[in-house]
Scaffold this motif. Structure first.
Motif, PDB file in Angstrom:
ATOM      1  N   ARG A  26      28.669 -46.293  18.880  1.00 21.58           N
ATOM      2  CA  ARG A  26      27.829 -46.404  17.682  1.00 21.58           C
ATOM      3  C   ARG A  26      28.249 -45.380  16.630  1.00 21.58           C
ATOM      4  N   SER A  27      28.512 -44.164  17.073  1.00 20.57           N
ATOM      5  CA  SER A  27      28.938 -43.115  16.143  1.00 20.57           C
ATOM      6  C   SER A  27      30.239 -43.501  15.459  1.00 20.57           C
ATOM      7  N   SER A  29      31.495 -46.568  15.129  1.00 20.58           N
ATOM      8  CA  SER A  29      31.367 -47.755  14.289  1.00 20.58           C
ATOM      9  C   SER A  29      30.691 -47.438  12.955  1.00 20.58           C
ATOM     10  N   LYS A  30      29.822 -46.413  12.928  1.00 14.50           N
ATOM     11  CA  LYS A  30      29.168 -46.010  11.683  1.00 14.50           C
ATOM     12  C   LYS A  30      30.119 -45.225  10.781  1.00 14.50           C
ATOM     13  N   ASN A  31      31.161 -44.678  11.364  1.00 18.37           N
ATOM     14  CA  ASN A  31      32.104 -43.844  10.620  1.00 18.37           C
ATOM     15  C   ASN A  31      33.532 -44.272  10.937  1.00 18.37           C
ATOM     16  N   THR A 130      29.995 -37.289  18.791  1.00 13.18           N
ATOM     17  CA  THR A 130      28.729 -37.252  18.057  1.00 13.18           C
ATOM     18  C   THR A 130      28.787 -36.249  16.911  1.00 13.18           C
ATOM     19  N   ALA A 133      30.905 -37.479  14.060  1.00  5.29           N
ATOM     20  CA  ALA A 133      30.175 -38.475  13.275  1.00  5.29           C
ATOM     21  C   ALA A 133      29.144 -37.807  12.369  1.00  5.29           C
ATOM     22  N   GLU A 134      28.423 -36.821  12.907  1.00  7.28           N
ATOM     23  CA  GLU A 134      27.431 -36.106  12.091  1.00  7.28           C
ATOM     24  C   GLU A 134      28.099 -35.383  10.926  1.00  7.28           C
ATOM     25  N   GLU A 137      29.169 -37.829   8.281  1.00  8.49           N
ATOM     26  CA  GLU A 137      28.017 -38.295   7.506  1.00  8.49           C
ATOM     27  C   GLU A 137      27.593 -37.233   6.494  1.00  8.49           C
TER      28      GLU A 137
END
Length: 148
Positions: A26-27, A29-31, A130, A133-134, A137
């Motif tokens: 998920r991390s 795919s979001k980035n 994680t 990804a943070e 973002e």
């Protein structure tokens, strides 16, 4: 390489992170900009599965680099504490790997160390994904609104 094939390669490379794989995917795919970094790290770590002392030491070094990143980008005391604990566990594993490189080391001891390093690899790599990804973002938000 197409975006979907890169994503597929990452999925295969990080399959070993166990129950945290869904969160990691998920991390990623979001980035999508993280794909290359994560793919490189995952490919490197997945190639170091052997139980030899040298493989263990190489894996520990890669994990040390990831823990250093996690320590630098820790957002709170809990993240900083985890990074410190991982560093200490890696120190112990490194000492054990050095000892187990010596002739006469038992297969059972090497297997036990391989399992410990594997568990650390899963924990640290998942946290690394994680945190990447943070941070991506945060960077994206800062680019969109420099005043934030």
């Amino acid at each position: 390489m197409a975006k979907s094939s890169k994503f597929s390669a990452v999925l295969k490379a990080v399959a070993w992170i166990g129950p945290l794989a869904v969160q990691a995917v998920r991390s990623i795919s979001k980035n999508p900009e993280l794909l290359d970094t994560i793919k490189e790290q995952a490919t490197w770590l997945s190639g170091l599965r052997g139980g030899t002392g040298d493989d263990q030491l190489e894996t520990i070094q890669v994990l040390r680099d990831q823990v250093a990143y996690l320590a630098e980008s820790a957002d709170d005391d809990d993240e900083a504490r985890k990074a410190t604990e991982w560093s200490q566990r890696l120190d112990r594993c490194e000492r054990a790997a050095q000892i187990l490189k010596a002739p006469g080391a038992s297969k059972a001891d090497r297997t036990a160390l391989t399992k410990k390093v594997g568990a650390l690899r899963s924990e640290i790599f998942s946290a690394f994904i994680t945190e990447q990804a943070e941070d991506a973002e945060k960077d994206a938000v800062a680019e969109r609104d420099p005043g934030v």
